[in-house]
Design a protein around this motif. Structure first.
Motif, short mmCIF file in Angstrom:
data_model
loop_
_atom_site.label_atom_id
_atom_site.label_comp_id
_atom_site.label_asym_id
_atom_site.label_seq_id
_atom_site.Cartn_x
_atom_site.Cartn_y
_atom_site.Cartn_z
N ASN A 63 -6.27 -11.22 9.63
CA ASN A 63 -5.85 -9.82 9.61
C ASN A 63 -5.64 -9.41 8.16
N THR A 64 -6.53 -8.58 7.65
CA THR A 64 -6.45 -8.13 6.26
C THR A 64 -6.19 -6.64 6.16
N ARG A 65 -5.74 -6.02 7.25
CA ARG A 65 -5.54 -4.58 7.25
C ARG A 65 -4.46 -4.18 6.27
N THR A 66 -4.72 -3.10 5.55
CA THR A 66 -3.73 -2.53 4.63
C THR A 66 -3.30 -1.14 5.09
N ASP A 67 -3.85 -0.69 6.23
CA ASP A 67 -3.49 0.62 6.76
C ASP A 67 -2.95 0.44 8.17
N GLY A 68 -2.34 1.49 8.68
CA GLY A 68 -1.87 1.47 10.05
C GLY A 68 -0.65 0.60 10.24
N GLN A 69 -0.38 0.26 11.50
CA GLN A 69 0.82 -0.48 11.85
C GLN A 69 0.74 -1.91 11.34
N LYS A 70 1.77 -2.36 10.64
CA LYS A 70 1.83 -3.71 10.12
C LYS A 70 2.50 -4.64 11.14
N ALA A 71 2.29 -5.94 10.91
CA ALA A 71 2.95 -6.92 11.77
C ALA A 71 4.45 -6.87 11.56
N SER A 72 5.19 -7.22 12.57
CA SER A 72 6.64 -7.28 12.47
C SER A 72 7.03 -8.36 11.47
N LEU A 73 8.16 -8.15 10.78
CA LEU A 73 8.65 -9.16 9.85
C LEU A 73 9.05 -10.43 10.60
N ASP A 74 9.50 -10.27 11.84
CA ASP A 74 9.86 -11.40 12.68
C ASP A 74 8.68 -11.73 13.59
N VAL A 75 7.99 -12.83 13.29
CA VAL A 75 6.80 -13.20 14.06
C VAL A 75 7.06 -14.44 14.92
N SER A 76 8.32 -14.75 15.13
CA SER A 76 8.65 -15.96 15.90
C SER A 76 8.12 -15.90 17.32
N ASN A 77 8.01 -14.69 17.87
CA ASN A 77 7.54 -14.54 19.25
C ASN A 77 6.04 -14.30 19.34
N TYR A 78 5.34 -14.28 18.21
CA TYR A 78 3.90 -14.06 18.23
C TYR A 78 3.20 -15.28 18.85
N ARG A 79 2.07 -15.01 19.50
CA ARG A 79 1.34 -16.07 20.20
C ARG A 79 0.50 -16.90 19.22
N VAL A 80 0.53 -18.20 19.40
CA VAL A 80 -0.27 -19.11 18.59
C VAL A 80 -1.69 -19.17 19.15
N VAL A 81 -2.67 -19.12 18.26
CA VAL A 81 -4.08 -19.27 18.63
C VAL A 81 -4.61 -20.51 17.90
N ARG A 82 -5.31 -21.35 18.62
CA ARG A 82 -5.90 -22.54 18.01
C ARG A 82 -7.41 -22.53 18.19
N PRO A 83 -8.13 -23.32 17.38
CA PRO A 83 -9.60 -23.35 17.50
C PRO A 83 -10.05 -23.65 18.92
N ASN A 84 -11.10 -22.92 19.33
CA ASN A 84 -11.71 -23.05 20.66
C ASN A 84 -10.82 -22.52 21.77
N GLN A 85 -9.84 -21.68 21.42
CA GLN A 85 -9.09 -20.95 22.43
C GLN A 85 -9.56 -19.50 22.43
N LEU A 86 -9.45 -18.87 23.59
CA LEU A 86 -9.91 -17.50 23.78
C LEU A 86 -8.73 -16.55 23.58
N ALA A 87 -8.85 -15.63 22.62
CA ALA A 87 -7.81 -14.63 22.38
C ALA A 87 -8.29 -13.29 22.90
N ALA A 88 -7.36 -12.53 23.48
CA ALA A 88 -7.75 -11.25 24.10
C ALA A 88 -6.68 -10.19 23.86
N ASN A 89 -7.12 -9.06 23.33
CA ASN A 89 -6.28 -7.87 23.26
C ASN A 89 -6.51 -7.13 24.57
N MET A 90 -5.55 -7.22 25.47
CA MET A 90 -5.74 -6.72 26.83
C MET A 90 -5.90 -5.21 26.89
N MET A 91 -5.58 -4.51 25.81
CA MET A 91 -5.75 -3.06 25.77
C MET A 91 -6.99 -2.67 24.97
#
Length: 393
Positions: A63-91
């Motif tokens: 994620n290299t975005r410099t515009d729009g909504q930024k990630a929360s400063l607290d990312v403890s609840n963010y989901r971990v993604v590992r190689p060969n796993q499928l990630a999906a933005n459900m929206m």
């Protein structure tokens, strides 16, 4: 009860809108939920990798975005993604917001992350769910009021039919698509480089023509030339379908009206989001969104074409504030100073730049057309191959 059955039998009970319609008879078929298990691994106090996002074109990436909504400063609840796993933005599944990661990192807690069963080759999965066949299918099963926020629920996704060719065929398909799409991506990248060069050339032509190193023209703040305001929100059903110019901003198509006379041409400046600092000369009548600043000249002899060129040359995007939703303000834009020639000189400059930029714009349009054709070809190729319509041998 078996979790797989022949694609022919499954096709017999599915309509033509099914994502597995028309598959080869020897392929098996199953459902998403049987082979993709949700992972609920979270960052905790030590994220295992950087913030990732899902690109409509490239898939999972940094994620290299410099515009729009930024990630929360607290990312403890963010989901971990590992190689060969499928990630999906459900929206965002209806826009290709899904892909198999090659990276270790984390994504928004609103995303889903799935472990892939041994029955599937991860590279095949990546191409499959990002194919136009599945993007279209996700659009048909998603729900929501806003066109840019159509959610596919986990329950519905689990019931989604999936083709299940042999693992050998999946590997063969993945190898073929990796090679073919790689070549197309390389060509698209070259066109992107050409676009950047042409845009840089366009900016240089404008800057050179507007340059006033000898201070021949008086320096005037922009607010001394034009009144600067912004559009006001109205409901979408108030937008006319008969020729009104709509400014798109924020997270989708929204309709707005300017506080100024809509029957006069105006210079618009993007105020927020990805369009922040973009400048356009807009012909009346139009709707101006709340994401745009509207420049209205105080006197009629100011050439709006010159004003648009001069305002664009100010590179107003650099004024963007460091906030959760970056943007520029009318006050900040109004303080910007530019050399202001006479009306006759403004017209001369604008006439010359119209000719010069039109040539570059024509080349940019050709490059964009070719790029669009390559991307269309890429999408068609992926769909034909992952559904067995095109052989890879």
């Amino acid at each position: 009860m078996s979790r797989v059955r022949s694609a022919k039998n499954l096709r017999d009970c599915d309509d033509a809108h099914s994502p597995i319609a028309g598959l080869p008879d020897h392929w098996e078929a199953s459902k998403f939920g049987y082979h993709f298990t949700e992972s609920d691994e979270r960052n905790g106090e030590e994220p295992p990798g950087p913030l990732l996002s899902i690109s409509e074109y490239r898939g999972v990436e940094l994620n290299t975005r410099t515009d729009g909504q930024k990630a929360s400063l607290d990312v403890s609840n963010y989901r971990v993604v590992r190689p060969n796993q499928l990630a999906a933005n459900m929206m965002w599944l209806n826009h290709g917001g899904i892909g198999v990661s090659l990276l270790t990192g984390h994504v928004s807690p609103d995303y889903k992350v799935f472990r892939i069963s041994k029955r599937f080759e991860p590279r095949y999965v990546h191409h499959l769910f990002r194919s136009s066949r599945y993007v279209g299918y996700f659009a048909s099963i998603a729900t929501g009021v806003r066109p840019n926020a159509q959610r596919v629920t986990k329950t519905v996704l689990d019931a989604t039919p999936v083709p299940l060719p042999s693992l050998e065929e999946q590997v063969q398909i993945a190898d073929f698509l990796d090679r073919e799409t790689g070549e197309i991506d390389a060509m698209v990248g070259k066109l992107g480089e050409l676009t950047e060069k042409l845009e840089a050339r366009r900016s240089a032509v404008i800057r050179t023509e507007l340059a006033d190193p000898d201070f021949r023209y008086p320096r005037v703040p922009l607010q001394g030339i034009a009144q600067i305001g912004s559009g006001d929100a109205i409901s979408a059903d108030e937008i006319s379908d008969e020729g009104d110019f709509a400014v798109y901003g924020g997270n989708g198509i929204r309709g707005f009206t300017s506080s100024f006379n809509q029957n006069e041409d105006r210079v618009l400046v993007g105020r927020q989001g990805a369009l922040c600092g973009n400048v356009h000369l807009v012909k009346a009548p139009f709707w101006a969104s709340e994401h745009a600043l509207v420049l209205r000249t105080y006197v009629s002899d100011v050439d709006l074409r010159w004003l648009a060129y001069a305002t664009r040359d100010l590179e107003l995007g650099r004024l963007s504030t460091a906030a959760a939703q970056p943007g520029i303000t009318a006050t900040g834009v109004g303080r910007e100073v530019l050399p202001c020639p006479s009306p006759i000189e403004q017209k001369r400059i604008a006439d010359h730049l119209d000719v010069m930029t039109a040539r570059i714009d024509a080349m940019l349009a050709k490059v964009a057309e070719l790029k669009a054709l390559l991307i269309e070809r890429r999408a068609a190729l992926i769909t034909d191959v992952v559904t067995g319509k095109k052989e890879t041998a």
